[in-house]
Design an enzyme around this catalytic site. Sequence first.
Site, PDB file in Angstrom:
ATOM      1  N   SER A 266       0.819  -1.219   0.000  1.00  0.00           N
ATOM      2  CA  SER A 266       0.000   0.000   0.000  1.00  0.00           C
ATOM      3  C   SER A 266       0.853   1.271   0.000  1.00  0.00           C
ATOM      4  O   SER A 266       1.789   1.403   0.799  1.00  0.00           O
ATOM      5  CB  SER A 266      -0.892  -0.001   1.245  1.00  0.00           C
ATOM      6  OG  SER A 266      -1.715   1.138   1.276  1.00  0.00           O
TER       7      SER A 266
ATOM      8  N   SER B  43      -4.428  -1.317  -0.097  1.00  0.00           N
ATOM      9  CA  SER B  43      -5.714  -1.142   0.588  1.00  0.00           C
ATOM     10  C   SER B  43      -6.864  -1.756  -0.211  1.00  0.00           C
ATOM     11  O   SER B  43      -7.946  -1.977   0.317  1.00  0.00           O
ATOM     12  CB  SER B  43      -5.978   0.357   0.842  1.00  0.00           C
ATOM     13  OG  SER B  43      -5.914   1.070  -0.371  1.00  0.00           O
ATOM     14  N   ASP B  44      -6.634  -2.058  -1.501  1.00  0.00           N
ATOM     15  CA  ASP B  44      -7.664  -2.689  -2.326  1.00  0.00           C
ATOM     16  C   ASP B  44      -7.566  -4.217  -2.338  1.00  0.00           C
ATOM     17  O   ASP B  44      -8.209  -4.875  -3.157  1.00  0.00           O
ATOM     18  CB  ASP B  44      -7.566  -2.159  -3.764  1.00  0.00           C
ATOM     19  CG  ASP B  44      -7.810  -0.656  -3.836  1.00  0.00           C
ATOM     20  OD1 ASP B  44      -8.859  -0.210  -3.347  1.00  0.00           O
ATOM     21  OD2 ASP B  44      -6.947   0.073  -4.360  1.00  0.00           O
TER      22      ASP B  44
ATOM     23  N   HIS C 160      -5.812  -2.470 -10.709  1.00  0.00           N
ATOM     24  CA  HIS C 160      -6.655  -1.318 -10.409  1.00  0.00           C
ATOM     25  C   HIS C 160      -5.837  -0.065 -10.666  1.00  0.00           C
ATOM     26  O   HIS C 160      -4.683   0.021 -10.260  1.00  0.00           O
ATOM     27  CB  HIS C 160      -7.116  -1.355  -8.950  1.00  0.00           C
ATOM     28  CG  HIS C 160      -7.813  -0.087  -8.521  1.00  0.00           C
ATOM     29  ND1 HIS C 160      -8.897   0.417  -9.197  1.00  0.00           N
ATOM     30  CD2 HIS C 160      -7.564   0.783  -7.503  1.00  0.00           C
ATOM     31  CE1 HIS C 160      -9.295   1.537  -8.602  1.00  0.00           C
ATOM     32  NE2 HIS C 160      -8.503   1.784  -7.580  1.00  0.00           N
TER      33      HIS C 160
ATOM     34  N   HIS D 182      -6.302   4.537 -11.510  1.00  0.00           N
ATOM     35  CA  HIS D 182      -7.164   5.705 -11.677  1.00  0.00           C
ATOM     36  C   HIS D 182      -6.833   6.344 -13.028  1.00  0.00           C
ATOM     37  O   HIS D 182      -6.758   7.573 -13.129  1.00  0.00           O
ATOM     38  CB  HIS D 182      -6.951   6.703 -10.543  1.00  0.00           C
ATOM     39  CG  HIS D 182      -7.455   6.244  -9.213  1.00  0.00           C
ATOM     40  ND1 HIS D 182      -8.158   7.066  -8.356  1.00  0.00           N
ATOM     41  CD2 HIS D 182      -7.400   5.044  -8.602  1.00  0.00           C
ATOM     42  CE1 HIS D 182      -8.479   6.387  -7.252  1.00  0.00           C
ATOM     43  NE2 HIS D 182      -8.024   5.167  -7.376  1.00  0.00           N
TER      44      HIS D 182
ATOM     45  N   ASP E  91     -11.843  -5.835 -30.471  1.00  0.00           N
ATOM     46  CA  ASP E  91     -10.704  -6.758 -30.546  1.00  0.00           C
ATOM     47  C   ASP E  91     -10.398  -7.386 -29.182  1.00  0.00           C
ATOM     48  O   ASP E  91      -9.798  -8.464 -29.117  1.00  0.00           O
ATOM     49  CB  ASP E  91      -9.449  -6.015 -31.028  1.00  0.00           C
ATOM     50  CG  ASP E  91      -9.375  -5.895 -32.555  1.00  0.00           C
ATOM     51  OD1 ASP E  91     -10.029  -6.688 -33.248  1.00  0.00           O
ATOM     52  OD2 ASP E  91      -8.660  -4.995 -33.040  1.00  0.00           O
TER      53      ASP E  91
ATOM     54  N   HIS F 186     -15.420   5.989  -8.803  1.00  0.00           N
ATOM     55  CA  HIS F 186     -14.135   5.490  -8.315  1.00  0.00           C
ATOM     56  C   HIS F 186     -13.177   5.313  -9.500  1.00  0.00           C
ATOM     57  O   HIS F 186     -12.402   6.218  -9.802  1.00  0.00           O
ATOM     58  CB  HIS F 186     -14.377   4.207  -7.537  1.00  0.00           C
ATOM     59  CG  HIS F 186     -13.155   3.628  -6.899  1.00  0.00           C
ATOM     60  ND1 HIS F 186     -12.088   4.418  -6.539  1.00  0.00           N
ATOM     61  CD2 HIS F 186     -12.821   2.353  -6.567  1.00  0.00           C
ATOM     62  CE1 HIS F 186     -11.141   3.642  -6.009  1.00  0.00           C
ATOM     63  NE2 HIS F 186     -11.565   2.400  -6.021  1.00  0.00           N
TER      64      HIS F 186
ATOM     65  N   TYR G  46      -5.835 -14.059 -35.857  1.00  0.00           N
ATOM     66  CA  TYR G  46      -4.925 -12.930 -35.663  1.00  0.00           C
ATOM     67  C   TYR G  46      -3.692 -13.404 -34.908  1.00  0.00           C
ATOM     68  O   TYR G  46      -3.795 -14.241 -34.013  1.00  0.00           O
ATOM     69  CB  TYR G  46      -5.640 -11.836 -34.862  1.00  0.00           C
ATOM     70  CG  TYR G  46      -4.804 -10.603 -34.607  1.00  0.00           C
ATOM     71  CD1 TYR G  46      -4.900  -9.484 -35.429  1.00  0.00           C
ATOM     72  CD2 TYR G  46      -3.921 -10.543 -33.528  1.00  0.00           C
ATOM     73  CE1 TYR G  46      -4.139  -8.340 -35.190  1.00  0.00           C
ATOM     74  CE2 TYR G  46      -3.145  -9.420 -33.293  1.00  0.00           C
ATOM     75  CZ  TYR G  46      -3.259  -8.321 -34.125  1.00  0.00           C
ATOM     76  OH  TYR G  46      -2.500  -7.209 -33.886  1.00  0.00           O
TER      77      TYR G  46
END
Lengths: 230, 230, 230, 230
Positions: C44, C74-75, C94, C96, C119, C170, C228
Amino acid sequence: MLEELKKIVYEANMKLPEHGLVTFTWGNVSGIDKEKGLFVIKPSGVDYDKLTPEDMVVMDLEGNKIEGKLKPSSDTATHLELYKAFAEIGGIVHTHSSYATSWAQAGRSIPCYGTTHADYIYGEVPCLRCLTKEEIEDAYEENTGHLIVNEFIRMKKDPMAVPAVLCKNHGPFAWGKDAMDAVHNAVVLEEVAKMAYRTETIQPKVLPAPKELQDKHYFRKHGANAYYGQ
Amino acid sequence: MLEELKKIVYEANMKLPEHGLVTFTWGNVSGIDKEKGLFVIKPSGVDYDKLTPEDMVVMDLEGNKIEGKLKPSSDTATHLELYKAFAEIGGIVHTHSSYATSWAQAGRSIPCYGTTHADYIYGEVPCLRCLTKEEIEDAYEENTGHLIVNEFIRMKKDPMAVPAVLCKNHGPFAWGKDAMDAVHNAVVLEEVAKMAYRTETIQPKVLPAPKELQDKHYFRKHGANAYYGQ
Amino acid sequence: MLEELKKIVYEANMKLPEHGLVTFTWGNVSGIDKEKGLFVIKPSGVDYDKLTPEDMVVMDLEGNKIEGKLKPSSDTATHLELYKAFAEIGGIVHTHSSYATSWAQAGRSIPCYGTTHADYIYGEVPCLRCLTKEEIEDAYEENTGHLIVNEFIRMKKDPMAVPAVLCKNHGPFAWGKDAMDAVHNAVVLEEVAKMAYRTETIQPKVLPAPKELQDKHYFRKHGANAYYGQ
Amino acid sequence: MLEELKKIVYEANMKLPEHGLVTFTWGNVSGIDKEKGLFVIKPSGVDYDKLTPEDMVVMDLEGNKIEGKLKPSSDTATHLELYKAFAEIGGIVHTHSSYATSWAQAGRSIPCYGTTHADYIYGEVPCLRCLTKEEIEDAYEENTGHLIVNEFIRMKKDPMAVPAVLCKNHGPFAWGKDAMDAVHNAVVLEEVAKMAYRTETIQPKVLPAPKELQDKHYFRKHGANAYYGQ
């Protein structure tokens, strides 16, 4: 074989991340040797930082792989159709560059709002219709090429004067007299798409640049009376 | 000849890609030696990474090339008209920088929305009308210069207090007391154009900054009572 | 223990600033060793330029710290719930990142406007509801995980076909078959969020790409008939 | 004197161009030694690439220069008022960072749209009124400080919980427990301003994040029950 062309096509491909036109493997450049009737193209899904000139794939104009350990770009059939129909072009680029792709996703042609656009592209950059369900399910990449060619014929557009097109919900193709020139036009397209986006935000009712100004700038760089450059 | 000025003008030109104001060859800087009545300008269409101080072209104020192997910028006649009319300026920049060009394409003057603008430019950055068909076809670049000069006279604007202008459907010209100062103003213009764009998106009904705030910031950096800087 | 996985998770974390997805410490990556039932996660609030592979924290699937000097992200409780419910995933991210977070703040799912999106992601990227006051005050991070899992079940979405989600007010979570693949999907999400933003500005009434085009692109890269890549 | 603080304030100033918050000389950082009642600030109008720790100017809280060859920042009187009124702050930053300045020019406070904002700033970032003509012409920089202080008192805002403000038609000030923390908050402010801009474009009718979510994120990083970080 075609070692010199492979090197050029490799270098043209490497210009795409350098100019910020690709994320991951989302782009490909090809170049053609018109005398031999062969073209060289990036392999499918290979990271730019692992790419080498030797990875380039050599194709003929019937779509046969002539040389190369790797599979060619999944968009190879589109390049092939453009080479067959547009005799003057020597290189082709496909990217998902952010602004040009956003116009393609919005389904709108890019109007010529100024001289930056007119210096390189004569009139708007057309956004074509989406392929039909049948065209998609049958031979998607080849039909993308057919659509570009047929629409340029229908709109009576000269591919050397309009060296780029937007495929709806997909992204841009650009081309030029050789692979490097095609990349140059792909960079111009992205800059022009960015400025047109901002122009419409600043003035939602904006009109295209006057025809006489577009002509002046296009023809001071192209054709018999050009006087830009050395 | 003018080796020192050529070096300065070369370095000022190289600042354009460094500040992200040009793509490819889309820009040019010049600087004048007022005593000799000669100015030095970038050659036309030469890549920035191949440019050298020796490539700079020396011109007189009748538009004759005095020295240089290469052709001068295609915008040379515009620079020339500005030097003839604006006695105080020592350098001129033309770019297609993205936000300033977008305002020019939108055909709108850039209002003074805050102190960043007022610190350098007194009042709005005017966007001029497009040239007429006759002005374009006759002597396009020279007439661009005439239009800028005539409009500044008509609007009673002091070119040292308003060191930039937008040419409709084309892009910006900026100038300053020398070539480096002109580049500085071109950078300011692009930042101001960017912030004004964002300001209007955040508040579409925004008004220009109060006159007294514009005055305060402009005159704390310019004129007899300036107190900004060392 | 898990030295190899710690190294991979460390490197996946370091890709976040490299791709411009994080400012300061605003992001975290984890990776799981399914056989051992343990996952490795960033500590963290540790700066990326001070992070080392040894700083990675080892957790079990009951939420106990098994190894590590530092406190886990913390997540962590959100990652844990996803690993317990989505058996096929091997890594979680995660961030932002700016455009994806802006869609989350706007409370809108990202429509599939084109092939760049199709895709990688089958259909829209869902934006979930905000947690309730009780869910926030009780066990916020764990409840974030529950909400993602329950909504994917309710919407009948396959987490491997939709490898990303937006948590309202969030930001995004993305995942993949391992930690690096999760980061890859987080980069794709940000690019897709950026293009969708621009697409709607260019054409406010735009519709999602036709279903058959989405299918074509998704299935030319995924599943039994993919063609592909190499 | 204050050699250690001068070094810190110098380094905090150099973080501004590193984080892309300043163009040319458009920013300044100061830091205070509370025991001695002296603060250290950047000199006025000096280029960042020529700045040295020795150039920093030492001021007392009556506004007298105590040490330094150069004139202090033209915004020194604003810093001074903030130090006198906000006892807990140890550093102050002023920039013209692009998105925060655009909100200031638009005259709008930045709503708290998500957890990125709530992690650092409790509630909206207030945009204050413009100074009056008298306040501008009398003692502009000092009155800017008075306005910030008076408005924080009137709005009952704790400067440690709301470590930033927008001055209308001007730009942001940010502060923190020391000079580096102030710069950290200035970076956060710019990111938050950027995301809020994009959020409103995606969803023009968006509402602020629920109070309980703002509380959760703010208090998981601040105060007695914080659990984010090491």
